[in-house]
Design a protein around this motif. Structure first.
Motif, PDB file in Angstrom:
ATOM      1  N   THR A  31       0.918  -1.319  -0.088  1.00  0.00           N
ATOM      2  CA  THR A  31       0.215   0.141  -0.181  1.00  0.00           C
ATOM      3  C   THR A  31       0.963   1.212  -0.146  1.00  0.00           C
ATOM      4  O   THR A  31       2.148   1.163  -0.144  1.00  0.00           O
ATOM      5  CB  THR A  31      -0.904   0.011   1.106  1.00  0.00           C
TER       6      THR A  31
ATOM      7  N   ASP B 261      -8.897   3.262   3.075  1.00  0.00           N
ATOM      8  CA  ASP B 261      -9.884   2.193   2.547  1.00  0.00           C
ATOM      9  C   ASP B 261      -9.249   0.986   2.164  1.00  0.00           C
ATOM     10  O   ASP B 261      -8.055   0.925   1.750  1.00  0.00           O
ATOM     11  CB  ASP B 261     -10.501   2.970   1.095  1.00  0.00           C
TER      12      ASP B 261
ATOM     13  N   ALA C  49      -9.685  -1.274   0.302  1.00  0.00           N
ATOM     14  CA  ALA C  49      -9.304  -1.419  -1.241  1.00  0.00           C
ATOM     15  C   ALA C  49      -7.974  -1.171  -1.693  1.00  0.00           C
ATOM     16  O   ALA C  49      -7.317  -1.269  -2.574  1.00  0.00           O
ATOM     17  CB  ALA C  49     -10.148  -1.037  -2.394  1.00  0.00           C
ATOM     18  N   GLU C  50      -7.018   0.061  -0.825  1.00  0.00           N
ATOM     19  CA  GLU C  50      -6.043   0.516  -1.026  1.00  0.00           C
ATOM     20  C   GLU C  50      -4.926  -0.504  -0.426  1.00  0.00           C
ATOM     21  O   GLU C  50      -3.784  -0.113  -0.731  1.00  0.00           O
ATOM     22  CB  GLU C  50      -6.005   1.758  -0.396  1.00  0.00           C
TER      23      GLU C  50
END
Length: 401
Positions: free
Chosen positions: A183, A258, A260-261
């Protein structure tokens, strides 16, 4: 010369770099990307001196495209923060002519895409196959249409359908036993750490300052393939939360992302080299050609080298000589990329040792190696990029260039 047309399957870094290089060498280019758009989120990518020199040959300034921020130091640490090996980036720049940089992958791919005319990019278009006829190839797409092409660049990723189609006897991918989390986090107020990778028993944690001021974080652990915890941040805290600063503080920033990150991927490489990197009018590059573990930070760098060499060999090459040029591409790239693939695998084995005695012996061996010798050990990677001569052997029955 009649305008030549290349179809590139995949809009990752290798595919886009190849498309830009070919376009600047006078080719008409179509890039087919199955995703509806380039990703807006993702991880970072390190651009080592060899990749920066390859980009230079095609006129791409990575620092201009994605910014330049170089940490003063990079190296390997133990979980208590002690340095096992460390190099000053100034020494790297003096030895290799340029210091490595790390950039956000989405920004870099966006910059490459912006270097192409918009009509070159076809998002939401999946390449389903290639009919590689003697005179010209036809690329089949998901909507049933066909794109005639003098050249097909198979940059369709680690699970490359085109690799499986044209090399059906190849053993394919091998899980190396690790899963990685990656990330990018905001760096405001977190200080400026060195670029470091920390080795613990069976797990690693990397911190890389990016050119835009954020940090690229990655972590790996030895787990069964397909392991996907419901709370990955809790797992990261358990595995790395007691390690040296600034790792705990950076994990606090991951919590605020988030979900999704935070990307999670099992790590694979090719179980064996491909017999060659071309077939007729098709050339494979990047992960599709020589998927390797990220232990040397060379996966994307080798894709960039592939693209630069491929476009160089195809400069002014008439359509009927393209298969011969691709034979030269295999000759130029096969040995180097497979050597780096195997070296990355060996390095990964050192990084995931779990037996306490083996870990202690590894750390001692790394720590007693002089930093100058450790840096010299990178010469083959960072000084290994070369553009080959373009004189092609006469291919029987193909006529003269």
């Amino acid at each position: 010369m009649v305008r030549r047309h290349a179809v590139v399957a995949g809009a990752g870094i290798g595919g886009l770099t190849a498309a830009v290089a070919l376009h600047r060498h006078g080719w008409e280019v179509t890039v087919c990307e199955r995703a509806p758009a380039l990703p807006a989120t993702g991880a970072g990518i390190g651009l080592a001196p060899n990749a920066l020199r390859a980009l230079d040959t095609i006129g791409v300034d990575a620092a201009y495209a994605a910014g330049r921020s170089v940490p003063a130091t990079m190296g390997v640490r133990s979980p208590d923060g002690r340095w096992l090996t460390r190099s000053a980036t100034a020494d790297m720049a003096a030895r290799y002519g340029v210091a490595p940089i790390a950039v956000p992958r989405p920004a870099f791919t966006a910059a490459l895409a912006a270097a192409l005319p918009p009509e070159c990019l076809r998002y939401g278009t999946t390449v389903t196959g290639v009919d590689d006829a003697a005179g010209r190839a036809v690329v089949r797409t998901g909507d049933g249409s066909g794109l005639p092409a003098d050249l097909v660049v198979a940059a369709d990723g680690i699970h490359s359908p085109l690799r499986r189609a044209f090399f059906p006897a190849h053993p394919g991918l091998r899980y190396v036993g690790e899963t990685a989390w990656r990330t990018m986090v905001d760096a405001a107020g977190a200080g400026t750490p060195a670029m470091s990778e920390t080795w613990g028993p069976g797990r690693r944690f990397g911190v890389t300052p990016l050119s835009d001021g954020r940090y690229y974080l990655y972590a790996t652990a030895v787990v069964p393939a397909g392991t996907r915890p419901s709370d990955p941040v809790a797992v990261l805290r358990r595995l790395f939360g007691t390690w040296h600063d600034p790792i705990p503080a950076l994990l606090d920033r991951v919590v605020r992302l988030d979900p999704a990150e935070l990307l999670c991927n099992d790590l694979y490489d090719l179980a064996a080299p491909l017999p060659r990197l071309h077939h007729g009018r098709i050339a494979w590059l990047g992960d599709a050609a020589h998927a390797m573990t990220p232990n040397l930070g060379q996966g994307g760098c080798q894709a960039i080298e592939d693209a630069a060499v491929l476009a160089h060999l195809l400069t002014d090459t008439p359509a009927h000589r393209i298969p011969t040029a691709l034979t030269a591409y295999t000759t130029a790239r096969h040995t180097r990329t497979d050597s780096i693939r195997r070296r990355a695998r060996r390095t990964g084995r050192l990084g995931v040792l779990r037996d306490p005695l083996a870990v202690a012996a590894r750390n001692l061996a790394v720590r007693v190696t002089p930093d100058r010798l450790a840096l010299r050990g990178m010469d083959g990677l960072f000084n290994g990029f070369r553009l080959p001569a373009r004189e092609l052997p006469h291919d029987r029955g193909a006529g003269t260039a």
